[in-house]
Motif scaffolding. Sequence first.
Motif, short mmCIF file in Angstrom:
data_model
loop_
_atom_site.label_atom_id
_atom_site.label_comp_id
_atom_site.label_asym_id
_atom_site.label_seq_id
_atom_site.Cartn_x
_atom_site.Cartn_y
_atom_site.Cartn_z
N VAL A 100 13.47 -7.87 0.72
CA VAL A 100 13.21 -6.11 0.21
C VAL A 100 14.10 -6.09 -1.17
N ASP A 101 14.65 -6.55 -1.07
CA ASP A 101 15.83 -6.20 -2.38
C ASP A 101 15.22 -7.79 -3.75
N LYS A 102 14.64 -8.61 -4.03
CA LYS A 102 13.98 -8.76 -5.08
C LYS A 102 13.16 -8.34 -5.17
N ALA A 103 12.24 -7.45 -4.30
CA ALA A 103 11.41 -7.01 -4.62
C ALA A 103 11.16 -5.61 -5.85
N VAL A 104 11.81 -4.71 -5.41
CA VAL A 104 12.94 -3.77 -6.04
C VAL A 104 13.58 -4.03 -7.02
N SER A 175 18.10 -0.64 -5.04
CA SER A 175 18.83 -1.86 -5.25
C SER A 175 20.13 -1.78 -4.49
N GLN A 176 20.79 -0.93 -5.17
CA GLN A 176 22.21 -0.82 -4.73
C GLN A 176 22.62 -0.64 -3.67
N ALA A 177 21.82 0.51 -2.57
CA ALA A 177 22.25 0.62 -1.31
C ALA A 177 21.39 -0.51 -0.14
N ILE A 178 20.48 -2.01 -0.70
CA ILE A 178 20.51 -3.12 -0.61
C ILE A 178 21.19 -3.63 0.09
N ALA A 179 22.27 -3.97 -1.25
CA ALA A 179 23.48 -4.76 -1.79
C ALA A 179 24.08 -4.39 -1.07
N MET A 180 24.29 -3.21 -0.64
CA MET A 180 25.90 -2.99 0.27
C MET A 180 25.69 -3.60 1.87
N PHE A 181 24.60 -3.46 2.24
CA PHE A 181 24.29 -3.83 3.49
C PHE A 181 23.86 -5.16 3.41
N LYS A 182 23.59 -6.07 2.63
CA LYS A 182 24.38 -7.43 2.40
C LYS A 182 25.67 -7.88 2.42
N ASP A 183 26.01 -7.16 1.58
CA ASP A 183 27.80 -7.56 1.29
C ASP A 183 28.28 -7.11 2.65
N ALA A 184 27.69 -6.21 3.52
CA ALA A 184 28.40 -6.21 4.90
C ALA A 184 27.60 -6.72 6.09
#
Length: 218
Positions: A100-104, A175-184
């Motif tokens: 999802v992150d890459k797609a966005v 994109s920033q929201a997904i990055a936060m979930f990944k980081d956590a």
Amino acid sequence: MSGINYATFIKHAEKVTKTASEGRPILKSVYHSEEGYAAVTDGHRLYIADGIYEGTEKAENPKTGELVVGNYPQVSKIVPYDDVAKRTVHITDMSEIEFVDKAVKILHQCATSSPNLNNKFVSKAKAHVRIYSEGDSIYFATSEESAIEARVLLGMSDGNSPDEINTYVNAEYISQAIAMFKDANIRDITMRFYGNLAPFTIKGGNLTVVVSPIKRGY
């Protein structure tokens, strides 16, 4: 339960306070609740993390640590109830979240790399993606104005309603929201959609994200 810690939340909260209006200085801060949660909003998106704070109520600049005086929005009233969602999509694996992150990011690039059909370039901060349904399938796609057409299947939804979803959202917010979930390291998230003009949510672990759509003609 997996979840985000305080330091990681503050790191990502800075991106939200950065886009908040200078005319609303309270939104340049992170709200800390006596109930144990921290929250940040710029008026267009909201992050809430439960169980990461112990202390008295305060609003604090995440970059300087300075206290900000003012009445913070009542964020608990912004989060819609899960059981009234029209469509729900579960993403249960980190590889799916990566996808999802890459797609966005690709859709974001498509929207900004060339002039749109109105022969205008769209800035990265203003580029948006379309989220829509076809039957039980939910797609992310470039908007109709984009000169490059692209879409990706987000997933199959739990059809709580026969209503179709067709909404537009700032691409950087997703994109920033997904990055936060990944980081956590939150590997299991749920996206809920409530209607074309209603905010949608992304939830996982102790973290909730609410994103408002871009208002367009319907």
